[in-house]
Design an enzyme around this catalytic site. Structure first.
Site, PDB file in Angstrom:
ATOM      1  CG  HIS A  43      -9.499   4.764   5.365  1.00 27.44           C
ATOM      2  ND1 HIS A  43      -9.182   5.687   6.334  1.00 27.44           N
ATOM      3  CD2 HIS A  43      -9.027   5.270   4.197  1.00 27.44           C
ATOM      4  CE1 HIS A  43      -8.559   6.713   5.771  1.00 27.44           C
ATOM      5  NE2 HIS A  43      -8.444   6.487   4.478  1.00 27.44           N
ATOM      6  CG  HIS A  81      -7.726  -0.130   2.910  1.00 29.39           C
ATOM      7  ND1 HIS A  81      -8.154   1.139   3.241  1.00 29.39           N
ATOM      8  CD2 HIS A  81      -7.520  -0.125   1.577  1.00 29.39           C
ATOM      9  CE1 HIS A  81      -8.194   1.878   2.156  1.00 29.39           C
ATOM     10  NE2 HIS A  81      -7.825   1.144   1.125  1.00 29.39           N
ATOM     11  NE  ARG A 135     -12.425  -1.633 -10.985  1.00 26.96           N
ATOM     12  CZ  ARG A 135     -12.197  -0.431 -11.470  1.00 26.96           C
ATOM     13  NH1 ARG A 135     -11.370   0.384 -10.840  1.00 26.96           N
ATOM     14  NH2 ARG A 135     -12.801  -0.023 -12.568  1.00 26.96           N
ATOM     15  CB  THR A 193      -0.976   0.010   1.199  1.00 29.60           C
ATOM     16  OG1 THR A 193      -1.796   1.173   1.106  1.00 29.60           O
ATOM     17  CG2 THR A 193      -0.251   0.023   2.521  1.00 29.60           C
ATOM     18  NE  ARG A 194       0.301   5.711  -4.512  1.00 27.46           N
ATOM     19  CZ  ARG A 194      -0.860   5.842  -5.181  1.00 27.46           C
ATOM     20  NH1 ARG A 194      -1.429   4.814  -5.766  1.00 27.46           N
ATOM     21  NH2 ARG A 194      -1.431   7.020  -5.280  1.00 27.46           N
TER      22      ARG A 194
END
Ligand code: PPS
Length: 573
Positions: free
Chosen positions: A201, A204, A290, A196-197
């Site tokens: 929340h 996730h 996605r 992740t970058r």
């Protein structure tokens, strides 16, 4: 799904032993040295610690060509991303093939040596097309390739001397072998990695934990803290957010480690690359969502890649990658059941209320200080985000007046300053042309070069003030549009830039001639006088243009205040 278990034996690193490193460091001091760019430092760290295993250095020309053409090194091994040492023509020209060079960080510390085996001028347009899918500068990595990277590539094996120094979150940074040892110690034989970058929340947290459960694995949150997409939330803030989210997972199921990778935003190829890196870190599964590592829109306003291109390319190579793909489920909140569910598994879709907040909507709410509901994110995360990015009415900004000498810039700027100080809340600094020329730029004259220097200095000070939450009011002539644009870019990284054209005509300024300068300019006693014997580029799209003829100063300043209010920079009373 097939059951995969990790082989947690150490992987090769490129470091020499401690004693050899001390010796090599002394010897390397005499070598020609290359100062690494921030991106090269990230690449070098992962080369040396095995994150980019099986690479042994920056790519040779043959390996590069294979990687660009068909994602494979010359020996056929899968590798999707060119890891290249780009340098200037001048530097490349000073090197002989076979020579050792020292690679230094930005403070001059020698991190490694490289034996230069290859030197070539890459065809960057081909690299852009093949690797990033289009030769379009709207892609951040293509823009980097054409406008930041050097013209020549050097290739050759690396001898690692020491890791790049990090002063932040040291306990959270792990080499592949450190993570492997950790998994070994805890008996984690299956590990799902989440790349992740962005801040995490609730959705996730739900999807990552669900992915781990599905694979009957433990979970590694593996955020990027090297270089991400321009405009992302800075990594300091993100890591504080991640630490808060980590507490929400059941005990001893999940861990977090920071990855100092320089992302390229290359979508499908990037997904494969990310998987290889995670396999090197001892992970058996990797979550691909996605539009994984998507770069946003191209210059035609279309997506660079199809939404599932990354998943397709990954799936086709997952055996070679060594980490199985886990599908990223789109999680939505079902109000009636007060829980997150995968969007495609909700049977009674039409009978329930589905809630979702998009990234754009979240940014809007943060910018305007609006509510962010608890079902969407954790209060600790929202608090961190608000702390870093307060609403616009509490952020710093710059008001930049431009106009002829004697147009009324200083008078209006002074009035504006007093009005803003009356409102209170933020410190206000006035960088008036005359004051600046006395303090910051006393050695400068009025040639184009000197005027530009003067304006860039004002811009620098204003950007620091803006960054630190203050209000900077600048009031120079600033006659050149390109220079004003450069200052705008400096400032907009930190806050709003409000350009105000004080549009008093040159005739009116000369008629007023408050300081008697126009008379002297006409007589040729002052050279290069703006509007008389020197150019002034009229602003094409200023945030505001004020007329001063037959208008009170107080009213001009009030127009600026109204503009600031409409931009959300000062809260309506
Ligand atoms: S610039 O072009 O933005 O760097 O100029 P700035 O720093 O605002 O300085 C403008 C003030 O310097 C006085 N002055 C001149 N102005 C224009 N051209 C020439 N050649 C020149 N020589 C001296 C002038 O008083 C300007 O002050 P303001 O406040 O604009 O009237």
């Amino acid at each position: 799904t097939k059951i995969m278990q990790n082989n947690l034996a150490p992987i090769p690193e490129l470091y020499v032993s401690y004693d050899s490193a001390q010796k090599l460091k002394v010897e390397a001091a005499d070598l020609t040295s290359h100062d690494l760019t921030p991106r090269q430092i990230c690449d070098l760290e992962l080369l040396m610690n095995g994150g980019f295993n099986p690479l042994k250095g920056f790519l040779s020309e043959e390996d590069y060509n294979g990687v660009v053409e068909n994602m494979r090194l010359a020996d056929g091994t899968l590798w999707p991303m060119p890891i290249t040492l780009d340098v200037s023509e001048e530097f490349a020209g000073s090197i002989e093939i076979g020579q050792d060079i020292a690679l230094r960080d930005q403070e001059g510390v020698i991190l490694a040596t490289m034996t230069v085996t290859d030197r070539w001028e890459p065809n960057k347009s081909v690299e852009a097309e093949k690797v990033f899918g289009a030769d379009d500068d709207a892609h951040p990595a293509v823009n980097y390739l054409h406008n930041t990277a050097g013209k020549i590539y050097l290739g050759g094996p690396i001898t690692g001397i020491q890791q790049p120094v990090h002063y932040d979150f040291r306990a959270r940074r792990d080499t592949p072998n450190e993570l492997r040892a950790y998994f070994r110690k805890l008996g984690w034989r299956k590990v799902v990695a989440f790349q992740t970058r962005n801040p995490l929340h609730r959705a996730h947290q739900e999807l990552t934990f669900r992915a781990a459960k599905e694979a009957q694995a433990n979970l590694l949150i593996h955020p990027i803290v090297g270089m991400t997409k321009p405009g992302d939330v800075d990594h300091f803030t993100r890591v504080r957010c991640y630490e808060a989210v980590l507490d929400k997972y059941p005990a001893s199921t999940t861990t977090m480690s920071l990855l100092n990778l320089a992302m390229r935003m290359a979508g499908p190829r990037e997904a494969v690359w990310h998987g290889l890196i995670r396999a090197n870190h001892g992970c058996t599964h990797f979550i691909v969502g996605r539009d994984h590592a998507g770069p946003g829109k191209n210059s035609q306003g279309e997506d660079f890649y199809g939404p599932y291109d990354a998943q397709d390319l990954y799936r086709a190579h997952q055996d070679e990658i060594g980490a199985e793909m886990v599908d990223f489920k789109h999680m939505v909140y079902v109000q009636e059941r007060a829980q997150y569910e995968p969007a495609d598994e909700i049977a009674d879709k039409d009978d329930v209320t589905i809630l979702n907040i998009s990234g754009t909507e979240l940014r809007r709410r943060l910018a305007e200080g609006l509510e962010i509901p608890e079902w969407f994110s954790f209060p600790e995360v929202v608090k961190e985000l608000r702390r870093t990015k307060p609403p616009r009415s509490q952020q710093g900004f710059t008001v930049f007046f431009t106009g002829f000498s004697g147009s009324g810039k200083s008078t209006i700027a002074n009035a504006l300053m007093v009005k803003l100080m009356e409102m209170g809340g933020r410190p206000v600094t006035l960088l008036d042309g005359d004051i600046v020329r006395k303090n910051l730029s006393s050695e400068l004259g009025f040639s184009k070069e000197h005027r530009d220097l003067n304006i860039r200095r004002i811009g620098y000070v204003a950007s620091e003030i803006t960054k630190n939450g203050g209000i900077a009011i600048c009031a120079p002539i600033a006659p050149y549009a390109t220079t004003r644009r450069a200052v705008r870019e400096d400032i907009e990284q930190f806050g709003a830039f409000v350009e105000v054209h004080v549009a008093t005509s040159i005739e009116e300024c000369e008629r007023r001639d408050r300081k008697g300068l126009y008379k002297l300019a006409r007589e040729g006693k002052i050279k290069e006088f703006t509007g008389i014997s020197d150019p002034y580029d009229v602003p094409q799209n200023p945030e505001l243009s004020v007329e001063t003829e037959n208008v009170e100063v107080d009213n001009c300043a009030h127009q600026v205040i109204l503009k600031l209010e409409s931009m959300g920079l000062i809260a309506a009373q």
